[in-house]
Design an enzyme around this catalytic site. Structure first.
Site, mmCIF file in Angstrom:
data_model
loop_
_atom_site.group_PDB
_atom_site.id
_atom_site.type_symbol
_atom_site.label_atom_id
_atom_site.label_comp_id
_atom_site.label_asym_id
_atom_site.label_seq_id
_atom_site.Cartn_x
_atom_site.Cartn_y
_atom_site.Cartn_z
ATOM 1 N N TYR A 174 1.003 -1.172 -0.162
ATOM 2 C CA TYR A 174 0.091 0.254 -0.120
ATOM 3 C C TYR A 174 0.653 1.175 0.045
ATOM 4 O O TYR A 174 1.942 1.283 0.663
ATOM 5 C CB TYR A 174 -0.769 -0.115 1.328
ATOM 6 C CG TYR A 174 -1.947 -1.122 1.019
ATOM 7 C CD1 TYR A 174 -2.228 -1.808 0.057
ATOM 8 C CD2 TYR A 174 -2.983 -1.226 2.012
ATOM 9 C CE1 TYR A 174 -3.136 -2.821 -0.040
ATOM 10 C CE2 TYR A 174 -3.836 -2.272 2.213
ATOM 11 C CZ TYR A 174 -3.957 -2.955 0.944
ATOM 12 O OH TYR A 174 -5.027 -3.838 0.803
ATOM 13 N N SER B 12 -13.575 -4.643 -0.723
ATOM 14 C CA SER B 12 -14.409 -3.548 -1.486
ATOM 15 C C SER B 12 -16.001 -3.982 -1.146
ATOM 16 O O SER B 12 -16.747 -4.279 -2.173
ATOM 17 C CB SER B 12 -14.080 -3.724 -2.693
ATOM 18 O OG SER B 12 -12.637 -3.194 -3.103
ATOM 19 N N PRO B 13 -16.446 -3.701 0.091
ATOM 20 C CA PRO B 13 -17.654 -4.281 0.178
ATOM 21 C C PRO B 13 -19.067 -3.330 -0.432
ATOM 22 O O PRO B 13 -19.874 -3.889 -0.551
ATOM 23 C CB PRO B 13 -17.819 -4.281 1.559
ATOM 24 C CG PRO B 13 -16.834 -3.306 2.189
ATOM 25 C CD PRO B 13 -15.767 -3.448 1.346
ATOM 26 N N LEU B 14 -18.576 -2.147 -0.792
ATOM 27 C CA LEU B 14 -19.421 -1.235 -1.295
ATOM 28 C C LEU B 14 -19.303 -1.403 -2.956
ATOM 29 O O LEU B 14 -19.982 -1.037 -3.776
ATOM 30 C CB LEU B 14 -18.989 0.306 -1.488
ATOM 31 C CG LEU B 14 -18.709 0.748 0.129
ATOM 32 C CD1 LEU B 14 -18.545 2.024 0.396
ATOM 33 C CD2 LEU B 14 -20.119 0.095 0.928
ATOM 34 N N GLY B 15 -18.201 -2.279 -3.503
ATOM 35 C CA GLY B 15 -18.368 -2.752 -5.030
ATOM 36 C C GLY B 15 -18.004 -1.534 -5.883
ATOM 37 O O GLY B 15 -17.705 -0.530 -5.182
ATOM 38 N N PHE C 109 -20.269 3.312 -5.651
ATOM 39 C CA PHE C 109 -20.264 4.708 -5.728
ATOM 40 C C PHE C 109 -19.145 5.173 -6.878
ATOM 41 O O PHE C 109 -18.949 6.348 -6.927
ATOM 42 C CB PHE C 109 -19.390 5.070 -4.387
ATOM 43 C CG PHE C 109 -20.708 5.206 -3.577
ATOM 44 C CD1 PHE C 109 -21.601 5.831 -3.333
ATOM 45 C CD2 PHE C 109 -20.400 4.001 -2.244
ATOM 46 C CE1 PHE C 109 -22.793 5.778 -2.225
ATOM 47 C CE2 PHE C 109 -21.696 3.908 -1.431
ATOM 48 C CZ PHE C 109 -22.695 4.719 -1.361
HETATM 49 N N1 LIG Z 1 -6.953 -8.259 -0.283
HETATM 50 C C1 LIG Z 1 -6.850 -7.685 -1.507
HETATM 51 O O1 LIG Z 1 -6.665 -8.040 -2.574
HETATM 52 C C2 LIG Z 1 -7.558 -6.342 -1.247
HETATM 53 C C3 LIG Z 1 -8.173 -5.391 -2.791
HETATM 54 C C4 LIG Z 1 -8.508 -4.170 -2.397
HETATM 55 C C5 LIG Z 1 -8.883 -3.751 -1.074
HETATM 56 N N2 LIG Z 1 -8.534 -4.396 0.089
HETATM 57 C C6 LIG Z 1 -8.593 -4.109 1.449
HETATM 58 O O2 LIG Z 1 -9.966 -3.842 1.372
HETATM 59 C C7 LIG Z 1 -10.188 -2.516 2.213
HETATM 60 C C8 LIG Z 1 -11.523 -2.006 1.611
HETATM 61 O O3 LIG Z 1 -11.624 -1.663 0.027
HETATM 62 P P1 LIG Z 1 -12.130 -0.533 -0.762
HETATM 63 O O4 LIG Z 1 -11.520 0.622 -0.214
HETATM 64 O O5 LIG Z 1 -12.098 -0.918 -2.009
HETATM 65 O O6 LIG Z 1 -13.530 -0.649 0.166
HETATM 66 P P2 LIG Z 1 -14.890 -0.101 -0.028
HETATM 67 O O7 LIG Z 1 -15.437 0.255 1.462
HETATM 68 O O8 LIG Z 1 -15.810 -0.860 -1.063
HETATM 69 O O9 LIG Z 1 -14.759 1.377 -0.759
HETATM 70 C C9 LIG Z 1 -14.330 2.380 -0.194
HETATM 71 C C10 LIG Z 1 -14.034 3.672 -1.181
HETATM 72 O O10 LIG Z 1 -15.674 4.036 -1.437
HETATM 73 C C11 LIG Z 1 -15.561 5.413 -1.305
HETATM 74 N N3 LIG Z 1 -16.952 5.994 -1.054
HETATM 75 C C12 LIG Z 1 -17.821 6.579 -1.918
HETATM 76 N N4 LIG Z 1 -18.835 6.969 -1.215
HETATM 77 C C13 LIG Z 1 -19.000 6.374 0.094
HETATM 78 C C14 LIG Z 1 -19.837 6.316 0.908
HETATM 79 N N5 LIG Z 1 -21.040 6.870 0.873
HETATM 80 N N6 LIG Z 1 -19.467 5.727 2.019
HETATM 81 C C15 LIG Z 1 -18.261 5.126 2.210
HETATM 82 N N7 LIG Z 1 -17.498 5.139 1.113
HETATM 83 C C16 LIG Z 1 -17.611 5.910 0.201
HETATM 84 C C17 LIG Z 1 -14.649 5.758 -0.177
HETATM 85 O O11 LIG Z 1 -14.228 7.211 -0.578
HETATM 86 P P3 LIG Z 1 -13.755 8.094 0.711
HETATM 87 O O12 LIG Z 1 -12.490 7.628 1.337
HETATM 88 O O13 LIG Z 1 -13.751 9.472 0.157
HETATM 89 O O14 LIG Z 1 -14.916 7.817 1.984
HETATM 90 C C18 LIG Z 1 -13.549 4.847 -0.743
HETATM 91 O O15 LIG Z 1 -12.662 5.435 -1.753
HETATM 92 C C19 LIG Z 1 -8.939 -1.674 1.545
HETATM 93 O O16 LIG Z 1 -8.793 -0.707 2.447
HETATM 94 C C20 LIG Z 1 -7.958 -2.822 1.808
HETATM 95 O O17 LIG Z 1 -7.560 -2.887 3.219
HETATM 96 C C21 LIG Z 1 -7.817 -5.763 -0.211
#
Ligand SMILES: NC(=O)c1ccc[n+]([C@@H]2O[C@H](COP(=O)([O-])OP(=O)(O)OC[C@H]3O[C@@H](n4cnc5c(N)ncnc54)[C@H](OP(=O)(O)O)[C@@H]3O)[C@@H](O)[C@H]2O)c1
Length: 288
Positions: free
Chosen positions: A46, A201-204, A207
């Site tokens: 990261y 990526s629980p929000l997929g 957004f």
């Molecule tokens: N194992 C793997 O290969 C892998 C791959 C990817 C991720 N991960 C892990 O999974 C975690 C989560 O992944 P993700 O960041 O894609 O998850 P996510 O919770 O699905 O998405 C978060 C993103 O959505 C945005 N967003 C837009 N509107 C939102 C709202 N109303 N509420 C909340 N968020 C909103 C956030 O922006 P803001 O930040 O501006 O709120 C942020 O950029 C990562 O931090 C990492 O630790 C693991």
């Protein structure tokens, strides 16, 4: 292994996202702890290998009792263009490389142990015996308490599990807009083993992509949001929490208000009809 009800993902706190300062990281950690969220997900890559040192500095400046939070890290991806001299993107799950990665993560995170260490991606060249040997050494030295994998297929998980049966989770991509792992056996496999799948990526794409899928889902998501006094993001998280395998979403927002709003998902449960209506809207067709 006992996770907090949501795992807090830190990828977007790094220079790959918000690029938070030490103070901002500390404020976020504090607000997560107030919500009862104590499991933090990270990875060596990261921020182009810069994040774990930032996170470690911030954490060590907080004076927290180490047992009050969990650190999850991942390794095995070699990324070019970051602080390490990798020419092309590749995977390395060799014993020597994994042992070295863990030592580096421990040093960067300024901790004596990781609560969970994950193989970030499966490699076509992975040798389960070498992986099991690395995990066993890391466990007996006390450097890592629990082990798992990420992005592994059912067969890949099975292969490692045969050599190292104490795996704790497969961290997989899973959300309402990307529900494939609910159907292809990856979630079922964890459930059958009594493990909690962890969902990144629980929000997929909800957004981030203004596509047909999003327009199909939106009216129902907003109706359910009103019904449960919750944000759209919380309803997306609740879609995962409804599953009997006790999926733990890895939430990725870099804002404490959004994390707080998503935690609202822990206070209500979608009905079965509502769950299926969301699934149908996401996929664009009803179940058979
Ligand atoms: N194992 C793997 O290969 C892998 C791959 C990817 C991720 N991960 C892990 O999974 C975690 C989560 O992944 P993700 O960041 O894609 O998850 P996510 O919770 O699905 O998405 C978060 C993103 O959505 C945005 N967003 C837009 N509107 C939102 C709202 N109303 N509420 C909340 N968020 C909103 C956030 O922006 P803001 O930040 O501006 O709120 C942020 O950029 C990562 O931090 C990492 O630790 C693991």
């Amino acid at each position: 292994m006992h996770f907090s009800p949501l795992i807090v993902g830190t990828m977007r706190w790094s220079s790959w996202g918000a690029g938070h300062s030490e103070r901002q990281i500390q404020n976020l950690v504090e607000s997560c702890q107030e919500l009862g969220l104590f499991s933090f997900d990270s990875a060596d890559i990261y921020g182009g290998y810069t994040w774990e040192a930032c996170f470690g500095n911030a954490l060590s400046g907080m004076g927290l009792v180490r047992e009050s939070y969990q650190l999850i890290s991942k390794g095995g991806i070699k990324l070019p263009g970051g602080a390490r001299p990798h020419e092309i993107k590749s995977y390395d799950l060799s014993k020597a490389y994994l042992l070295n990665c863990v030592d580096q993560s421990l040093m960067d995170l300024k901790t004596d142990y990781l609560d969970l260490y994950l193989l970030h991606r499966p490699s076509p060249l992975m040798d389960p015996e070498a992986i099991a040997a690395a995990f066993s050494l890391l466990r007996s030295s006390g450097k890592v308490l629990n082990f798992g994998v990420s992005n592994f297929s059912v067969q890949e998980f099975e292969l490692i599990h045969q050599y190292f049966p104490q795996l704790s989770t497969n961290q997989i991509e899973l959300s309402l807009t990307e529900p494939k792992s609910l159907m292809d056996g990856r979630v079922l496999q964890q459930q059958a083993l009594g493990l909690q799948p962890t969902a990144w990526s629980p929000l997929g794409s909800y957004f981030s992509l203004e596509d047909e899928k999003q327009s199909r889902i939106k009216p129902e998501l907003s109706r359910l949001g009103k019904k449960y006094d919750a944000s759209e993001a919380a309803v997306l998280v609740s879609f995962l929490l409804k599953h009997p395998s006790r999926i733990v979403p890895v939430v990725g927002s870099s804002k404490s208000e959004s994390i707080q709003k998503m935690a609202r998902a822990l206070a209500f449960e979608l009905t079965t009809q509502e769950w299926f209506s969301l699934l149908e809207l996401s996929r664009g067709y009803p179940v058979a």
